[in-house]
Structure formats: structure tokens, C-alpha cells
Design a protein around this motif. Structure first.
Motif, PDB file in Angstrom:
ATOM      1  N   MET A 192       0.782  -1.090  -0.008  1.00 33.30           N
ATOM      2  CA  MET A 192      -0.005   0.030   0.169  1.00 33.30           C
ATOM      3  C   MET A 192       1.125   1.304   0.150  1.00 33.30           C
ATOM      4  SD  MET A 192      -3.128  -1.239  -0.019  1.00 33.30           S
ATOM      5  CE  MET A 192      -2.627  -2.644  -0.757  1.00 33.30           C
ATOM      6  N   LEU A 193       1.948   1.197   0.794  1.00 36.23           N
ATOM      7  CA  LEU A 193       2.674   2.553   0.677  1.00 36.23           C
ATOM      8  C   LEU A 193       3.715   2.541  -0.497  1.00 36.23           C
ATOM      9  CD1 LEU A 193       4.239   1.924   4.434  1.00 36.23           C
ATOM     10  CD2 LEU A 193       2.510   3.736   3.682  1.00 36.23           C
ATOM     11  N   THR A 194       3.868   1.575  -1.053  1.00 39.27           N
ATOM     12  CA  THR A 194       4.571   1.745  -2.332  1.00 39.27           C
ATOM     13  C   THR A 194       3.632   2.117  -3.466  1.00 39.27           C
ATOM     14  OG1 THR A 194       5.901  -0.324  -2.080  1.00 39.27           O
ATOM     15  CG2 THR A 194       5.866   0.206  -4.311  1.00 39.27           C
ATOM     16  N   ILE A 195       2.253   1.631  -3.460  1.00 33.68           N
ATOM     17  CA  ILE A 195       1.434   2.443  -4.313  1.00 33.68           C
ATOM     18  C   ILE A 195       1.178   3.687  -4.070  1.00 33.68           C
ATOM     19  CG2 ILE A 195      -1.104   2.254  -5.260  1.00 33.68           C
ATOM     20  CD1 ILE A 195      -1.255  -0.694  -4.599  1.00 33.68           C
ATOM     21  N   ALA A 196       1.233   4.375  -2.712  1.00 37.18           N
ATOM     22  CA  ALA A 196       0.833   5.736  -2.353  1.00 37.18           C
ATOM     23  C   ALA A 196       1.759   6.476  -3.066  1.00 37.18           C
ATOM     24  CB  ALA A 196       0.932   5.779  -0.804  1.00 37.18           C
ATOM     25  N   VAL A 197       3.305   6.215  -3.077  1.00 36.25           N
ATOM     26  CA  VAL A 197       4.327   7.031  -3.806  1.00 36.25           C
ATOM     27  C   VAL A 197       4.399   6.968  -5.122  1.00 36.25           C
ATOM     28  CG1 VAL A 197       5.569   7.167  -1.543  1.00 36.25           C
ATOM     29  CG2 VAL A 197       6.061   5.467  -3.027  1.00 36.25           C
ATOM     30  N   HIS A 198       3.655   6.024  -5.766  1.00 44.85           N
ATOM     31  CA  HIS A 198       3.451   5.829  -7.116  1.00 44.85           C
ATOM     32  C   HIS A 198       3.474   7.116  -8.047  1.00 44.85           C
ATOM     33  CE1 HIS A 198       3.210   4.098 -11.277  1.00 44.85           C
ATOM     34  NE2 HIS A 198       2.087   4.859 -11.452  1.00 44.85           N
TER      35      HIS A 198
ATOM     36  N   ALA B 119      -7.149  -5.195 -14.689  1.00 44.68           N
ATOM     37  CA  ALA B 119      -7.180  -5.340 -13.372  1.00 44.68           C
ATOM     38  C   ALA B 119      -6.225  -4.874 -12.584  1.00 44.68           C
ATOM     39  CB  ALA B 119      -7.565  -6.917 -12.858  1.00 44.68           C
ATOM     40  N   LEU B 120      -5.073  -5.197 -12.704  1.00 49.55           N
ATOM     41  CA  LEU B 120      -3.777  -4.890 -11.710  1.00 49.55           C
ATOM     42  C   LEU B 120      -3.461  -3.164 -11.840  1.00 49.55           C
ATOM     43  CD1 LEU B 120      -1.040  -7.354 -12.961  1.00 49.55           C
ATOM     44  CD2 LEU B 120      -2.387  -7.358 -10.833  1.00 49.55           C
ATOM     45  N   ARG B 121      -4.035  -2.571 -13.091  1.00 48.19           N
ATOM     46  CA  ARG B 121      -3.851  -1.086 -13.154  1.00 48.19           C
ATOM     47  C   ARG B 121      -4.996  -0.662 -12.283  1.00 48.19           C
ATOM     48  NH1 ARG B 121      -2.084   0.011 -19.333  1.00 48.19           N
ATOM     49  NH2 ARG B 121       0.249  -0.275 -19.150  1.00 48.19           N
ATOM     50  N   SER B 122      -5.932  -1.133 -12.193  1.00 52.86           N
ATOM     51  CA  SER B 122      -7.223  -0.719 -11.500  1.00 52.86           C
ATOM     52  C   SER B 122      -6.747  -0.762  -9.806  1.00 52.86           C
ATOM     53  CB  SER B 122      -8.412  -1.431 -11.746  1.00 52.86           C
ATOM     54  OG  SER B 122      -8.379  -2.807 -11.025  1.00 52.86           O
ATOM     55  N   ILE B 123      -6.283  -1.645  -9.511  1.00 55.27           N
ATOM     56  CA  ILE B 123      -5.803  -1.687  -7.925  1.00 55.27           C
ATOM     57  C   ILE B 123      -4.881  -0.766  -7.769  1.00 55.27           C
ATOM     58  CG2 ILE B 123      -4.153  -3.078  -6.444  1.00 55.27           C
ATOM     59  CD1 ILE B 123      -5.001  -5.597  -8.072  1.00 55.27           C
ATOM     60  N   VAL B 124      -3.872  -0.357  -8.675  1.00 56.35           N
ATOM     61  CA  VAL B 124      -3.151   0.791  -8.335  1.00 56.35           C
ATOM     62  C   VAL B 124      -4.066   2.235  -8.308  1.00 56.35           C
ATOM     63  CG1 VAL B 124      -1.141   2.229  -8.935  1.00 56.35           C
ATOM     64  CG2 VAL B 124      -0.924  -0.305  -9.036  1.00 56.35           C
ATOM     65  N   ARG B 125      -4.860   2.287  -9.222  1.00 56.76           N
ATOM     66  CA  ARG B 125      -5.637   3.550  -9.400  1.00 56.76           C
ATOM     67  C   ARG B 125      -6.466   3.761  -8.243  1.00 56.76           C
ATOM     68  NH1 ARG B 125      -8.486   2.191 -13.687  1.00 56.76           N
ATOM     69  NH2 ARG B 125     -10.088   1.298 -12.517  1.00 56.76           N
ATOM     70  N   ASP B 126      -7.370   2.459  -7.855  1.00 63.46           N
ATOM     71  CA  ASP B 126      -8.373   2.865  -6.811  1.00 63.46           C
ATOM     72  C   ASP B 126      -7.729   3.034  -5.585  1.00 63.46           C
ATOM     73  OD1 ASP B 126     -10.270   2.527  -8.818  1.00 63.46           O
ATOM     74  OD2 ASP B 126     -10.929   0.558  -8.154  1.00 63.46           O
ATOM     75  N   THR B 127      -6.661   1.896  -5.174  1.00 66.25           N
ATOM     76  CA  THR B 127      -6.062   2.299  -3.892  1.00 66.25           C
ATOM     77  C   THR B 127      -5.246   3.510  -3.698  1.00 66.25           C
ATOM     78  OG1 THR B 127      -5.630  -0.349  -4.077  1.00 66.25           O
ATOM     79  CG2 THR B 127      -4.212   1.146  -2.392  1.00 66.25           C
ATOM     80  N   TYR B 128      -4.745   4.261  -4.677  1.00 64.81           N
ATOM     81  CA  TYR B 128      -4.035   5.315  -4.788  1.00 64.81           C
ATOM     82  C   TYR B 128      -5.274   6.445  -4.569  1.00 64.81           C
ATOM     83  CZ  TYR B 128      -1.742   9.897  -5.743  1.00 64.81           C
ATOM     84  OH  TYR B 128      -1.520  11.187  -5.590  1.00 64.81           O
ATOM     85  N   SER B 129      -6.310   6.436  -5.118  1.00 65.97           N
ATOM     86  CA  SER B 129      -7.406   7.362  -5.165  1.00 65.97           C
ATOM     87  C   SER B 129      -7.921   7.322  -3.546  1.00 65.97           C
ATOM     88  CB  SER B 129      -8.533   7.103  -5.996  1.00 65.97           C
ATOM     89  OG  SER B 129      -8.059   7.259  -7.431  1.00 65.97           O
ATOM     90  N   TYR B 130      -8.101   6.153  -3.183  1.00 64.64           N
ATOM     91  CA  TYR B 130      -8.520   6.032  -1.768  1.00 64.64           C
ATOM     92  C   TYR B 130      -7.652   6.638  -0.793  1.00 64.64           C
ATOM     93  CZ  TYR B 130      -9.710   3.740   2.803  1.00 64.64           C
ATOM     94  OH  TYR B 130      -9.943   3.528   4.162  1.00 64.64           O
ATOM     95  N   LEU B 131      -6.308   6.043  -0.925  1.00 61.18           N
ATOM     96  CA  LEU B 131      -5.399   6.844   0.088  1.00 61.18           C
ATOM     97  C   LEU B 131      -5.237   8.141   0.137  1.00 61.18           C
ATOM     98  CD1 LEU B 131      -2.550   3.783  -0.281  1.00 61.18           C
ATOM     99  CD2 LEU B 131      -4.233   4.137   1.626  1.00 61.18           C
ATOM    100  N   LYS B 132      -5.408   8.968  -1.243  1.00 62.44           N
ATOM    101  CA  LYS B 132      -5.071  10.166  -1.360  1.00 62.44           C
ATOM    102  C   LYS B 132      -6.267  11.011  -0.722  1.00 62.44           C
ATOM    103  CE  LYS B 132      -5.959  12.037  -5.272  1.00 62.44           C
ATOM    104  NZ  LYS B 132      -6.076  12.605  -6.570  1.00 62.44           N
TER     105      LYS B 132
ATOM    106  N   ALA C  32       9.118  -1.772  -8.834  1.00 67.26           N
ATOM    107  CA  ALA C  32       8.075  -0.749  -9.222  1.00 67.26           C
ATOM    108  C   ALA C  32       8.331  -0.572 -10.777  1.00 67.26           C
ATOM    109  CB  ALA C  32       7.949   0.014  -8.433  1.00 67.26           C
ATOM    110  N   THR C  33       9.449  -0.257 -10.929  1.00 66.88           N
ATOM    111  CA  THR C  33       9.736   0.585 -12.280  1.00 66.88           C
ATOM    112  C   THR C  33       9.787  -0.751 -13.295  1.00 66.88           C
ATOM    113  OG1 THR C  33      10.986   2.257 -11.317  1.00 66.88           O
ATOM    114  CG2 THR C  33      11.357   1.712 -13.673  1.00 66.88           C
ATOM    115  N   ALA C  34      10.343  -1.821 -12.999  1.00 66.50           N
ATOM    116  CA  ALA C  34      10.449  -2.856 -13.720  1.00 66.50           C
ATOM    117  C   ALA C  34       9.047  -3.590 -14.076  1.00 66.50           C
ATOM    118  CB  ALA C  34      11.348  -3.770 -13.305  1.00 66.50           C
ATOM    119  N   LEU C  35       8.201  -3.494 -13.097  1.00 64.26           N
ATOM    120  CA  LEU C  35       6.893  -4.101 -13.355  1.00 64.26           C
ATOM    121  C   LEU C  35       6.069  -3.198 -14.118  1.00 64.26           C
ATOM    122  CD1 LEU C  35       4.723  -6.081 -12.294  1.00 64.26           C
ATOM    123  CD2 LEU C  35       4.086  -4.247 -10.362  1.00 64.26           C
ATOM    124  N   GLY C  36       6.244  -1.755 -14.205  1.00 66.72           N
ATOM    125  CA  GLY C  36       5.235  -1.022 -15.143  1.00 66.72           C
ATOM    126  C   GLY C  36       5.775  -1.242 -16.658  1.00 66.72           C
ATOM    127  N   HIS C  37       7.244  -1.762 -16.858  1.00 62.67           N
ATOM    128  CA  HIS C  37       7.593  -2.094 -18.000  1.00 62.67           C
ATOM    129  C   HIS C  37       6.925  -3.480 -18.440  1.00 62.67           C
ATOM    130  CE1 HIS C  37       9.860   1.402 -18.169  1.00 62.67           C
ATOM    131  NE2 HIS C  37      11.051   1.067 -17.781  1.00 62.67           N
TER     132      HIS C  37
END
Length: 348
Positions: A42-48, A186-199, A166-171
């Protein structure tokens, strides 16, 4: 050619529940490492966004790794230091109000006795009431915060690894998108929704905590920064976080200044919570999370029982992750998304 076997939706639900029970049982037995692992994710997603901005600026890969990692570590260190200082102040404050606690207990006992309640057992317990009894518990908690436990080492290690990958995973996701579009979505939606909620939760949690500190300062309640920090952390706990943040300052005010000012504290918290969480927050959060109230409450119960107190804070992000991997990944399961969350899975 044989036709494929299609299971009834009811049977699918039963199989899903059975599988979930197995997974949750495993996570509960492995909560010692599972909870820090989820928190690190979650913290890694938060600083994405920091990592993405550095990439757009053309920063080298080691900078895209180091800056987000240091941001998380500084945040964790600052939170730990703030908790340690605040709890140490509370430890020095509690013993001063032993007489007030006994007096309130005696008044309550007398009131119950007047209405015909047998208070013989309660009278004996009132004599043993002493806020100083909480000091050893708080001291143990403070020592745990100040010491670098194995959980802290594991969390830092996982943060290091996840920020590095994280960088390699994006590629890799960009390469995989043409072959597995639903999985990547689905994986991108995890990052998007989690970041939106945390922010959004962080912004409004900070706003609510600041208003609480101002209100408590005006009401002359001791340790307003501690209760503001508690309100900020409890903001991540859905449904019951507000009550967890309200009870300690209200009780302390009751001891110090009596019921009138304690009611003023409760009223201030209610007004601030209503404005920030009921009026403003839905307008900004909107349908980004897409979890029904019932599912949010069940998520809180399940993840707290599985991962402990940390599960209460991570309940919503974990449920978003499960929804994305089990429902959003398969368009045929849109009916389940509507049934459980009140909103169908959103397209990318």
C-alpha cells in the motif's frame, strides 16, 4: 464437440466462499509477515505518483527508486516519533487524575443505587479505579514503538524490494497488455483505486485532524496533538474509526472538566466529522472506490480478524485488491460486482 460445463451462480458463490475461507485461514496463521507485506504494498502504491513524475522528468532509475523509498521511510519515522512523544506525555499526565476517576465512579454507583440497582460489586471495583494502572500498558506500547522489532525490519526490507521492482513492473505490464488485457486492466485498477482511496482519505484525515486539534485547543483539552494524531490514523478505519478517535479525549475531558465540557468535545467531533466525512468527502471520493456500506463493514470485520489491528486500517485497500483480481479481471463476473459493491467494474 462437448459443450463446456457451466456452474450455476449459486454454486460459484459457495465455491468462492470455501476458497476464501482457506485463503483467510492461511493469512491469519501467516499474519506476522502478511500484514507488513500488504502495508508495504500500500505504501509503495501511495508513492507511485512520485515515481511516475520522476520518470516523466527523465530521472535515472536509481533516483526513481531512492526518492519514493526515502519518502515512505521519512513518513513512517515521523509518525512513529509523533506517537512516541504523544504517548510519553499521556503517561506523565494520567496519574494526576486518580481522584477524579474515583469520584466519577462513586457518583455513578450512587445514581444506580438510587434506582434500585445492586451496586455492591461495583462499589468494590470503583475503589480500584486508577488511571495510573494504564501507565505500564502505555509504557510497554511506547517501548514497542521505540524499538526496531523484526516486523519493522521486515517492513523496511519489503519496501526496499517493492520500490526496486516497481519500475520494472510497469515495463512488464506494458509488454503484457496485448496478450492479457483483462489482467493488466485489473492490476492497474488496483493501483488506481488504492491510490485514489489513500490520497482522498489522507487529505480529509489531515483536514479533520487539524480541525479536531483546533477545537480541542479552544476547549482547553490536554494533549490536543495526540488526539489529532489519533483522529488522523483512525480515519483510515472505516465506520468505527470516528468513535475510536472520539472516546479518549471525551473521557479525559470528563475527568478534568466534567460532563458539560465533555459533551462540548463530543459535539465538536460530531460537527467536524459530519462536515468532512458526510458532506465533503463523498463529493471528492465519489464512485472511485465503489464499495457498499455493508461490504465495507464486513471488510473491516474480516480483515481485522485475519490480520489484527493493521487489518482494520488496510481493510478497504485489501477489499479493492480482491475485487479487482476476482471480479474486474473477468467481464463475465460483472453481475457479482454489481451485487457485492453496488457498482459494476469500471473500464480502464
Amino acid at each position: 464437440m462437448d459443450r463446456p460445463v457451466r456452474l450455476a451462480p449459486g454454486l460459484l458463490v459457495l465455491l468462492g466462499l470455501a476458497s476464501a475461507a482457506v485463503v483467510l485461514t492461511f493469512l491469519r496463521t501467516a499474519s506476522g509477515w502478511a500484514a507488513p507485506a500488504v502495508l508495504a504494498l500500500m505504501l509503495t502504491i501511495a508513492v507511485h505518483p512520485i515515481r511516475a513524475r520522476l520518470a516523466r522528468m527523465g530521472a535515472p532509475e536509481w533516483v526513481r527508486f531512492l526518492v519514493p523509498l526515502l519518502t515512505v521511510l521519512v513518513f513512517l519515522a515521523a509518525m512513529g516519533l509523533a506517537v512516541a512523544v504523544s504517548v510519553s506525555q499521556l503517561i506523565s499526565l494520567l496519574p494526576q487524575y486518580s481522584a477524579e476517576v474515583v469520584n466519577i465512579g462513586e457518583n455513578l454507583t450512587a445514581l444506580l443505587a438510587r434506582v434500585g440497582v445492586d451496586t455492591s460489586y461495583l462499589s468494590r471495583q470503583v475503589k480500584d479505579l486508577n488511571p495510573a494502572n494504564l501507565v505500564p500498558v502505555l509504557q510497554t506500547f511506547l517501548n514497542g514503538v521505540m524499538s526496531l522489532s523484526s516486523t519493522g525490519v521486515l517492513l523496511v526490507t519489503l519496501l526496499f524490494a517493492m520500490c526496486l521492482d516497481a519500475t520494472a513492473l510497469g515495463h512488464q505490464l506494458a509488454v503484457l497488455e496485448s496478450d492479457k488485457p483483462d489482467l493488466v486492466r485489473a492490476l492497474r485498477s488496483i493501483v488506481r483505486d488504492t491510490y485514489s482511496y489513500l490520497k482522498v482519505s489522507t487529505i480529509f484525515g489531515f483536514l479533520m485532524a487539524t480541525l479536531d486539534v483546533i477545537a480541542l485547543t479552544l476547549l482547553d483539552v490536554p494533549l490536543p496533538l495526540l488526539w489529532g494524531l489519533l483522529a488522523f490514523i483512525a480515519n483510515y478505519i472505516p465506520t468505527i474509526g470516528f468513535l475510536l478517535a472520539l472516546i479518549p479525549p471525551a473521557l479525559l475531558t470528563l475527568l478534568i472538566a466534567g460532563p458539560a465540557k465533555a459533551l462540548a468535545v463530543v459535539a465538536a467531533y460530531l460537527v467536524i466529522n459530519f462536515v468532512t466525512q458526510s458532506l465533503l468527502l463523498p463529493k471528492f471520493l465519489g464512485g472511485a472506490v465503489g464499495l457498499s456500506v455493508t461490504l465495507t463493514m464486513l471488510s473491516l470485520i474480516v480483515w481485522t480478524s485475519v490480520l489484527g489491528p493493521l487489518g482494520a486500517i488496510l481493510a478497504v485497500p485489501l477489499t479493492l485488491m480482491v475485487r479487482a483480481l476476482l471480479l474486474d479481471i473477468d467481464p463475465e463476473k460483472a453481475w457479482a460486482g454489481r451485487l457485492l459493491t453496488g457498482a459494476s467494474p469500471r473500464p480502464e
